[in-house]
Design a protein around this motif. Structure first.
Motif, PDB file in Angstrom:
ATOM      1  N   ILE A  58       5.013 -16.057  -2.262  1.00  0.00           N
ATOM      2  CA  ILE A  58       5.557 -16.440  -3.566  1.00  0.00           C
ATOM      3  C   ILE A  58       6.986 -15.924  -3.745  1.00  0.00           C
ATOM      4  CG2 ILE A  58       5.234 -16.194  -6.057  1.00  0.00           C
ATOM      5  CD1 ILE A  58       2.221 -15.946  -5.483  1.00  0.00           C
ATOM      6  N   GLY A  59       7.367 -14.883  -2.997  1.00  0.00           N
ATOM      7  CA  GLY A  59       8.740 -14.392  -3.060  1.00  0.00           C
ATOM      8  C   GLY A  59       8.929 -13.020  -3.655  1.00  0.00           C
ATOM      9  N   PHE A  60       7.857 -12.213  -3.736  1.00  0.00           N
ATOM     10  CA  PHE A  60       7.961 -10.893  -4.361  1.00  0.00           C
ATOM     11  C   PHE A  60       8.497  -9.802  -3.439  1.00  0.00           C
ATOM     12  CE2 PHE A  60       5.021 -12.799  -7.387  1.00  0.00           C
ATOM     13  CZ  PHE A  60       5.498 -12.308  -8.576  1.00  0.00           C
ATOM     14  N   ALA A  61       8.622 -10.044  -2.149  1.00  0.00           N
ATOM     15  CA  ALA A  61       9.045  -9.018  -1.187  1.00  0.00           C
ATOM     16  C   ALA A  61       8.217  -7.741  -1.368  1.00  0.00           C
ATOM     17  CB  ALA A  61      10.537  -8.734  -1.311  1.00  0.00           C
ATOM     18  N   PRO A  62       6.875  -7.840  -1.266  1.00  0.00           N
ATOM     19  CA  PRO A  62       6.011  -6.684  -1.529  1.00  0.00           C
ATOM     20  C   PRO A  62       5.998  -5.686  -0.383  1.00  0.00           C
ATOM     21  CG  PRO A  62       4.676  -8.493  -0.774  1.00  0.00           C
ATOM     22  CD  PRO A  62       6.095  -9.014  -0.878  1.00  0.00           C
ATOM     23  N   LEU A  87       6.710  -4.237  -5.694  1.00  0.00           N
ATOM     24  CA  LEU A  87       7.273  -5.582  -5.729  1.00  0.00           C
ATOM     25  C   LEU A  87       8.785  -5.427  -5.846  1.00  0.00           C
ATOM     26  CD1 LEU A  87       4.663  -7.058  -8.212  1.00  0.00           C
ATOM     27  CD2 LEU A  87       4.626  -7.140  -5.705  1.00  0.00           C
ATOM     28  N   ARG A  88       9.462  -5.709  -4.742  1.00  0.00           N
ATOM     29  CA  ARG A  88      10.910  -5.463  -4.660  1.00  0.00           C
ATOM     30  C   ARG A  88      11.744  -6.607  -5.230  1.00  0.00           C
ATOM     31  NH1 ARG A  88      12.314  -0.312  -3.763  1.00  0.00           N
ATOM     32  NH2 ARG A  88      10.977   0.649  -2.222  1.00  0.00           N
ATOM     33  N   GLU A 128       3.458  -1.807 -13.602  1.00  0.00           N
ATOM     34  CA  GLU A 128       4.575  -1.159 -14.298  1.00  0.00           C
ATOM     35  C   GLU A 128       5.840  -1.971 -14.030  1.00  0.00           C
ATOM     36  OE1 GLU A 128       7.138   2.997 -14.382  1.00  0.00           O
ATOM     37  OE2 GLU A 128       5.272   2.944 -13.246  1.00  0.00           O
ATOM     38  N   PRO A 129       6.245  -2.794 -15.011  1.00  0.00           N
ATOM     39  CA  PRO A 129       7.436  -3.612 -14.813  1.00  0.00           C
ATOM     40  C   PRO A 129       8.697  -2.756 -14.786  1.00  0.00           C
ATOM     41  CG  PRO A 129       6.125  -4.403 -16.675  1.00  0.00           C
ATOM     42  CD  PRO A 129       5.585  -3.064 -16.271  1.00  0.00           C
ATOM     43  N   PHE A 130       9.588  -3.091 -13.897  1.00  0.00           N
ATOM     44  CA  PHE A 130      10.908  -2.477 -13.816  1.00  0.00           C
ATOM     45  C   PHE A 130      10.844  -0.953 -13.811  1.00  0.00           C
ATOM     46  CE2 PHE A 130      11.387  -6.617 -15.987  1.00  0.00           C
ATOM     47  CZ  PHE A 130      12.061  -7.274 -14.975  1.00  0.00           C
ATOM     48  N   ALA A 131       9.989  -0.413 -12.954  1.00  0.00           N
ATOM     49  CA  ALA A 131       9.944   1.039 -12.768  1.00  0.00           C
ATOM     50  C   ALA A 131      11.320   1.531 -12.321  1.00  0.00           C
ATOM     51  CB  ALA A 131       8.893   1.406 -11.736  1.00  0.00           C
ATOM     52  N   GLU A 132      12.004   0.695 -11.595  1.00  0.00           N
ATOM     53  CA  GLU A 132      13.418   0.837 -11.234  1.00  0.00           C
ATOM     54  C   GLU A 132      14.028  -0.540 -11.464  1.00  0.00           C
ATOM     55  OE1 GLU A 132      13.776   2.274  -7.221  1.00  0.00           O
ATOM     56  OE2 GLU A 132      12.558   4.042  -7.621  1.00  0.00           O
ATOM     57  N   PRO A 133      15.340  -0.661 -11.485  1.00  0.00           N
ATOM     58  CA  PRO A 133      15.932  -1.975 -11.789  1.00  0.00           C
ATOM     59  C   PRO A 133      15.410  -3.132 -10.929  1.00  0.00           C
ATOM     60  CG  PRO A 133      17.614  -0.293 -11.873  1.00  0.00           C
ATOM     61  CD  PRO A 133      16.353   0.378 -11.380  1.00  0.00           C
ATOM     62  N   SER A 134      15.125  -2.895  -9.672  1.00  0.00           N
ATOM     63  CA  SER A 134      14.626  -3.964  -8.798  1.00  0.00           C
ATOM     64  C   SER A 134      13.268  -3.605  -8.213  1.00  0.00           C
ATOM     65  CB  SER A 134      15.624  -4.231  -7.669  1.00  0.00           C
ATOM     66  OG  SER A 134      16.806  -4.765  -8.203  1.00  0.00           O
ATOM     67  N   LEU A 135      12.408  -2.985  -9.011  1.00  0.00           N
ATOM     68  CA  LEU A 135      11.099  -2.585  -8.509  1.00  0.00           C
ATOM     69  C   LEU A 135      10.062  -2.592  -9.622  1.00  0.00           C
ATOM     70  CD1 LEU A 135       9.288  -1.321  -6.235  1.00  0.00           C
ATOM     71  CD2 LEU A 135      10.002   0.909  -7.131  1.00  0.00           C
ATOM     72  N   CYS A 136       8.990  -3.329  -9.383  1.00  0.00           N
ATOM     73  CA  CYS A 136       7.809  -3.247 -10.238  1.00  0.00           C
ATOM     74  C   CYS A 136       6.705  -2.652  -9.378  1.00  0.00           C
ATOM     75  CB  CYS A 136       7.399  -4.633 -10.742  1.00  0.00           C
ATOM     76  SG  CYS A 136       8.632  -5.397 -11.809  1.00  0.00           S
ATOM     77  N   ILE A 137       5.837  -1.860  -9.975  1.00  0.00           N
ATOM     78  CA  ILE A 137       4.792  -1.170  -9.211  1.00  0.00           C
ATOM     79  C   ILE A 137       3.423  -1.568  -9.753  1.00  0.00           C
ATOM     80  CG2 ILE A 137       3.818   1.060  -8.557  1.00  0.00           C
ATOM     81  CD1 ILE A 137       6.653   2.243  -8.928  1.00  0.00           C
ATOM     82  N   ALA A 138       2.601  -2.089  -8.852  1.00  0.00           N
ATOM     83  CA  ALA A 138       1.214  -2.418  -9.189  1.00  0.00           C
ATOM     84  C   ALA A 138       0.331  -1.276  -8.706  1.00  0.00           C
ATOM     85  CB  ALA A 138       0.798  -3.720  -8.518  1.00  0.00           C
ATOM     86  N   GLU A 139      -0.544  -0.831  -9.575  1.00  0.00           N
ATOM     87  CA  GLU A 139      -1.494   0.238  -9.225  1.00  0.00           C
ATOM     88  C   GLU A 139      -2.833  -0.401  -8.861  1.00  0.00           C
ATOM     89  OE1 GLU A 139      -3.965   3.444 -11.700  1.00  0.00           O
ATOM     90  OE2 GLU A 139      -1.792   3.657 -11.903  1.00  0.00           O
ATOM     91  N   LEU A 140      -3.287  -0.111  -7.657  1.00  0.00           N
ATOM     92  CA  LEU A 140      -4.579  -0.588  -7.189  1.00  0.00           C
ATOM     93  C   LEU A 140      -5.578   0.554  -7.239  1.00  0.00           C
ATOM     94  CD1 LEU A 140      -3.497  -2.586  -3.999  1.00  0.00           C
ATOM     95  CD2 LEU A 140      -3.587  -3.370  -6.373  1.00  0.00           C
ATOM     96  N   VAL A 141      -6.768   0.287  -7.733  1.00  0.00           N
ATOM     97  CA  VAL A 141      -7.802   1.309  -7.813  1.00  0.00           C
ATOM     98  C   VAL A 141      -9.085   0.769  -7.173  1.00  0.00           C
ATOM     99  CG1 VAL A 141      -6.852   2.428  -9.873  1.00  0.00           C
ATOM    100  CG2 VAL A 141      -8.541   0.606 -10.118  1.00  0.00           C
ATOM    101  N   ALA A 142      -9.913   1.700  -6.692  1.00  0.00           N
ATOM    102  CA  ALA A 142     -11.178   1.329  -6.065  1.00  0.00           C
ATOM    103  C   ALA A 142     -12.123   0.736  -7.094  1.00  0.00           C
ATOM    104  CB  ALA A 142     -11.799   2.553  -5.403  1.00  0.00           C
ATOM    105  N   GLN A 143     -12.837  -0.288  -6.655  1.00  0.00           N
ATOM    106  CA  GLN A 143     -13.886  -0.892  -7.458  1.00  0.00           C
ATOM    107  C   GLN A 143     -15.194  -0.163  -7.154  1.00  0.00           C
ATOM    108  OE1 GLN A 143     -12.881  -2.862  -9.839  1.00  0.00           O
ATOM    109  NE2 GLN A 143     -13.514  -4.868  -9.153  1.00  0.00           N
ATOM    110  N   PRO A 144     -16.073  -0.003  -8.118  1.00  0.00           N
ATOM    111  CA  PRO A 144     -17.378   0.586  -7.807  1.00  0.00           C
ATOM    112  C   PRO A 144     -18.156  -0.331  -6.862  1.00  0.00           C
ATOM    113  CG  PRO A 144     -17.189   0.035 -10.153  1.00  0.00           C
ATOM    114  CD  PRO A 144     -15.899  -0.321  -9.505  1.00  0.00           C
ATOM    115  N   ALA A 145     -18.885   0.250  -5.952  1.00  0.00           N
ATOM    116  CA  ALA A 145     -19.689  -0.530  -5.008  1.00  0.00           C
ATOM    117  C   ALA A 145     -20.805  -1.245  -5.766  1.00  0.00           C
ATOM    118  CB  ALA A 145     -20.287   0.390  -3.941  1.00  0.00           C
TER     119      ALA A 145
END
Length: 147
Positions: A58-62, A87-88, A128-145
């Motif tokens: 899609i173009g996010f440069a992850p 997401l850069r 977290e949108p725009f954690a830095e000017p050109s960086l958004c950060i997605a937090e991934l967490v474990a799902q319960p089994a």
């Protein structure tokens, strides 16, 4: 211009634009992701790799953040605690800068939909949108089994 027009429509007319955008993102995330074979268990590192592939297309440069890189790829499940996808590049940055509730929630929903379609042992908990000017950060967490 089209993204601006549509995001303003959603923001202006829907009672909960962020929720509507997240649901649309989840639907599209499921659509863009190849479903695993029945009974195939997808490991967290494999799911994260597939998520990165969709986001890159899609173009996010992850990139993977701390705890989600090559060493994590040798595990069948993520280590305790959150993991990050960086997401850069946002393909809709100009719109997202002033319509975060719609655009960023759509992107979070997209990641959730990809991981749901894979029946992944992780989910995208927050973005977290725009954690830095050109960086958004997605937090991934474990799902319960599953029980």
């Amino acid at each position: 211009l089209l993204a601006e027009m549509l995001s303003s429509l959603i923001e202006g007319l829907l009672p909960d634009p962020g929720q509507a955008a997240a649901e649309a993102g989840r639907e599209w995330g499921r659509y863009l992701t190849e479903r695993p074979a029945p009974y195939q268990r997808i490991t967290a590192p494999d799911a994260i790799g597939r998520l990165l592939a969709v986001l890159a297309e899609i173009g996010f440069a992850p990139e993977t953040g701390p705890g989600t890189g090559p060493a994590a790829g040798q595990q069948s499940a993520p280590a305790p605690g959150p993991h990050e996808v960086w997401l850069r590049r946002c393909p809709f940055r100009e719109v997202a800068e002033h319509r975060r509730d719609v655009v960023c929630q759509l992107h979070l929903g997209l990641m959730q939909g990809v991981l749901e379609q894979l029946h992944a042992p992780v989910t995208a908990a927050r973005l977290e949108p725009f954690a830095e000017p050109s960086l958004c950060i997605a937090e991934l967490v474990a799902q319960p089994a599953p029980a």
